[in-house]
Design a protein around this motif. Structure first.
Motif, PDB file in Angstrom:
ATOM      1  N   LYS A  73       0.776  -1.177   0.134  1.00 28.02           N
ATOM      2  CA  LYS A  73      -0.004  -0.165   0.220  1.00 28.02           C
ATOM      3  C   LYS A  73       0.743   1.098   0.089  1.00 28.02           C
ATOM      4  CE  LYS A  73      -4.006   2.613   2.318  1.00 28.02           C
ATOM      5  NZ  LYS A  73      -3.651   3.705   1.739  1.00 28.02           N
ATOM      6  N   GLU A  74       1.739   1.286   0.919  1.00 27.16           N
ATOM      7  CA  GLU A  74       2.938   2.736   0.439  1.00 27.16           C
ATOM      8  C   GLU A  74       3.077   2.580  -1.277  1.00 27.16           C
ATOM      9  OE1 GLU A  74       5.669  -1.323   1.184  1.00 27.16           O
ATOM     10  OE2 GLU A  74       3.039  -0.451   1.695  1.00 27.16           O
ATOM     11  N   LEU A  75       3.741   2.097  -1.818  1.00 23.74           N
ATOM     12  CA  LEU A  75       3.839   1.644  -2.752  1.00 23.74           C
ATOM     13  C   LEU A  75       2.553   2.656  -3.932  1.00 23.74           C
ATOM     14  CD1 LEU A  75       6.770  -0.674  -3.760  1.00 23.74           C
ATOM     15  CD2 LEU A  75       6.384   1.497  -2.472  1.00 23.74           C
ATOM     16  N   ASN A  76       1.828   1.963  -3.773  1.00 21.56           N
ATOM     17  CA  ASN A  76       0.120   2.587  -3.939  1.00 21.56           C
ATOM     18  C   ASN A  76       0.070   4.184  -3.877  1.00 21.56           C
ATOM     19  OD1 ASN A  76       0.192  -0.381  -5.269  1.00 21.56           O
ATOM     20  ND2 ASN A  76      -2.128  -0.515  -4.131  1.00 21.56           N
ATOM     21  N   ASP A  77       0.941   4.680  -2.954  1.00 21.27           N
ATOM     22  CA  ASP A  77       0.289   5.719  -2.425  1.00 21.27           C
ATOM     23  C   ASP A  77       1.188   6.833  -3.545  1.00 21.27           C
ATOM     24  OD1 ASP A  77      -2.249   4.354  -0.332  1.00 21.27           O
ATOM     25  OD2 ASP A  77      -0.509   5.297   1.552  1.00 21.27           O
ATOM     26  N   LEU A  78       1.847   6.015  -3.795  1.00 23.91           N
ATOM     27  CA  LEU A  78       2.791   7.545  -4.439  1.00 23.91           C
ATOM     28  C   LEU A  78       1.767   7.549  -5.478  1.00 23.91           C
ATOM     29  CD1 LEU A  78       5.978   5.612  -4.469  1.00 23.91           C
ATOM     30  CD2 LEU A  78       5.497   7.326  -2.895  1.00 23.91           C
ATOM     31  N   SER A  79       1.258   6.930  -6.047  1.00 25.76           N
ATOM     32  CA  SER A  79      -0.016   7.134  -7.257  1.00 25.76           C
ATOM     33  C   SER A  79      -0.613   8.471  -7.215  1.00 25.76           C
ATOM     34  CB  SER A  79      -0.947   6.721  -7.009  1.00 25.76           C
ATOM     35  OG  SER A  79      -0.148   5.327  -8.054  1.00 25.76           O
ATOM     36  N   VAL A  80      -0.604   9.350  -8.466  1.00 25.49           N
ATOM     37  CA  VAL A  80      -0.893  10.553  -8.762  1.00 25.49           C
ATOM     38  C   VAL A  80      -1.680  10.879  -9.732  1.00 25.49           C
ATOM     39  CG1 VAL A  80      -0.410  12.826  -9.859  1.00 25.49           C
ATOM     40  CG2 VAL A  80       1.378  11.998  -8.057  1.00 25.49           C
ATOM     41  N   ILE A  81      -3.335  10.400  -9.171  1.00 19.73           N
ATOM     42  CA  ILE A  81      -3.990   9.898 -10.427  1.00 19.73           C
ATOM     43  C   ILE A  81      -4.534  10.929 -11.364  1.00 19.73           C
ATOM     44  CG2 ILE A  81      -7.077   9.900  -9.969  1.00 19.73           C
ATOM     45  CD1 ILE A  81      -4.873   7.515  -8.410  1.00 19.73           C
ATOM     46  N   LEU A  92       7.917 -13.283  -3.377  1.00 22.21           N
ATOM     47  CA  LEU A  92       8.206 -14.227  -3.007  1.00 22.21           C
ATOM     48  C   LEU A  92       7.910 -15.406  -3.615  1.00 22.21           C
ATOM     49  CD1 LEU A  92      10.288 -15.716  -1.124  1.00 22.21           C
ATOM     50  CD2 LEU A  92       8.821 -16.985   0.100  1.00 22.21           C
ATOM     51  N   LEU A  93       9.275 -15.754  -5.108  1.00 25.75           N
ATOM     52  CA  LEU A  93       9.031 -16.555  -6.236  1.00 25.75           C
ATOM     53  C   LEU A  93      10.353 -16.973  -5.695  1.00 25.75           C
ATOM     54  CD1 LEU A  93       8.182 -17.873  -8.314  1.00 25.75           C
ATOM     55  CD2 LEU A  93       8.739 -15.944  -9.421  1.00 25.75           C
ATOM     56  N   GLU A  94      10.800 -18.435  -5.815  1.00 27.93           N
ATOM     57  CA  GLU A  94      11.433 -19.491  -5.643  1.00 27.93           C
ATOM     58  C   GLU A  94      12.525 -18.855  -4.681  1.00 27.93           C
ATOM     59  OE1 GLU A  94      13.217 -19.259  -9.269  1.00 27.93           O
ATOM     60  OE2 GLU A  94      11.448 -20.294 -10.470  1.00 27.93           O
ATOM     61  N   ASN A  95      12.397 -18.251  -3.330  1.00 27.95           N
ATOM     62  CA  ASN A  95      12.853 -17.595  -2.098  1.00 27.95           C
ATOM     63  C   ASN A  95      13.377 -16.650  -2.141  1.00 27.95           C
ATOM     64  OD1 ASN A  95      12.508 -20.518  -1.217  1.00 27.95           O
ATOM     65  ND2 ASN A  95      14.073 -21.402  -1.644  1.00 27.95           N
ATOM     66  N   GLN A  96      13.149 -16.071  -2.964  1.00 25.74           N
ATOM     67  CA  GLN A  96      13.490 -14.157  -3.330  1.00 25.74           C
ATOM     68  C   GLN A  96      12.403 -13.130  -2.910  1.00 25.74           C
ATOM     69  OE1 GLN A  96      16.255 -13.654  -6.700  1.00 25.74           O
ATOM     70  NE2 GLN A  96      17.726 -14.518  -6.228  1.00 25.74           N
ATOM     71  N   THR A  97      12.366 -12.812  -2.140  1.00 24.15           N
ATOM     72  CA  THR A  97      11.390 -11.675  -2.050  1.00 24.15           C
ATOM     73  C   THR A  97      11.376 -10.682  -3.104  1.00 24.15           C
ATOM     74  OG1 THR A  97      10.846 -12.361  -0.601  1.00 24.15           O
ATOM     75  CG2 THR A  97      10.270  -9.930  -0.965  1.00 24.15           C
ATOM     76  N   PHE A  98      10.463  -9.992  -3.893  1.00 25.56           N
ATOM     77  CA  PHE A  98      10.570  -9.069  -4.794  1.00 25.56           C
ATOM     78  C   PHE A  98       9.193  -7.962  -4.505  1.00 25.56           C
ATOM     79  CE2 PHE A  98       9.656 -12.466  -7.240  1.00 25.56           C
ATOM     80  CZ  PHE A  98       8.781 -12.087  -8.188  1.00 25.56           C
ATOM     81  N   SER A  99       9.297  -6.511  -5.602  1.00 20.30           N
ATOM     82  CA  SER A  99       7.963  -5.608  -5.612  1.00 20.30           C
ATOM     83  C   SER A  99       7.942  -5.780  -7.186  1.00 20.30           C
ATOM     84  CB  SER A  99       7.934  -4.437  -4.870  1.00 20.30           C
ATOM     85  OG  SER A  99       8.222  -4.577  -3.991  1.00 20.30           O
ATOM     86  N   VAL A 100       6.286  -6.002  -6.785  1.00 19.00           N
ATOM     87  CA  VAL A 100       6.054  -5.958  -8.328  1.00 19.00           C
ATOM     88  C   VAL A 100       5.196  -4.878  -8.906  1.00 19.00           C
ATOM     89  CG1 VAL A 100       4.503  -7.030 -10.256  1.00 19.00           C
ATOM     90  CG2 VAL A 100       5.581  -8.653  -8.808  1.00 19.00           C
ATOM     91  N   LEU A 101       5.548  -3.846  -9.787  1.00 26.87           N
ATOM     92  CA  LEU A 101       4.213  -2.385  -9.785  1.00 26.87           C
ATOM     93  C   LEU A 101       4.442  -2.694 -11.235  1.00 26.87           C
ATOM     94  CD1 LEU A 101       7.989  -1.151  -8.137  1.00 26.87           C
ATOM     95  CD2 LEU A 101       5.685  -0.002  -7.546  1.00 26.87           C
TER      96      LEU A 101
END
Length: 101
Positions: A73-81, A92-101
């Motif tokens: 949510k904190e990244l969603n809040d960067l949105s400027v509509i 979490l995919l194959e023991n790695q955590t990452f963000s998807v935007l």
């Protein structure tokens, strides 16, 4: 151009042809929160941004139901509509955590 609401069958067909996909990001879904599709095939809606006013726009992240994921949510809040609309999730995919935007 069709919105996701009008193109659900085409989207399901596309996903059926790409069975190895784990993540789907959608822009310009043109929907309010209540109209978003919570699940498409084996993908769950994890994060989304919708416009409160105006037409078009929006972003959504769908992630495979078997993967551990959560909204950022904190990244969603960067949105400027109307200028920069961003839906974000952590996965979490194959023991790695990452963000998807």
């Amino acid at each position: 151009m069709q919105s996701i609401g009008n193109a659900v069958d085409a989207l399901k067909h596309l996903l059926h042809d790409h069975k190895n996909r784990k993540i789907l990001c959608v822009t310009e879904h043109w929907r309010c929160e209540e109209e978003l599709i919570p699940k498409v095939n084996d993908l769950n809606l994890v994060s989304h941004v919708c416009r409160q006013k105006g037409k078009h726009g929006g972003a959504a992240v769908y992630i495979n139901e078997k993967l551990n994921s959560k909204p950022r949510k904190e990244l969603n809040d960067l949105s400027v509509i109307g200028q920069f609309e961003c839906a974000a999730a952590e996965c979490l995919l194959e023991n790695q955590t990452f963000s998807v935007l």
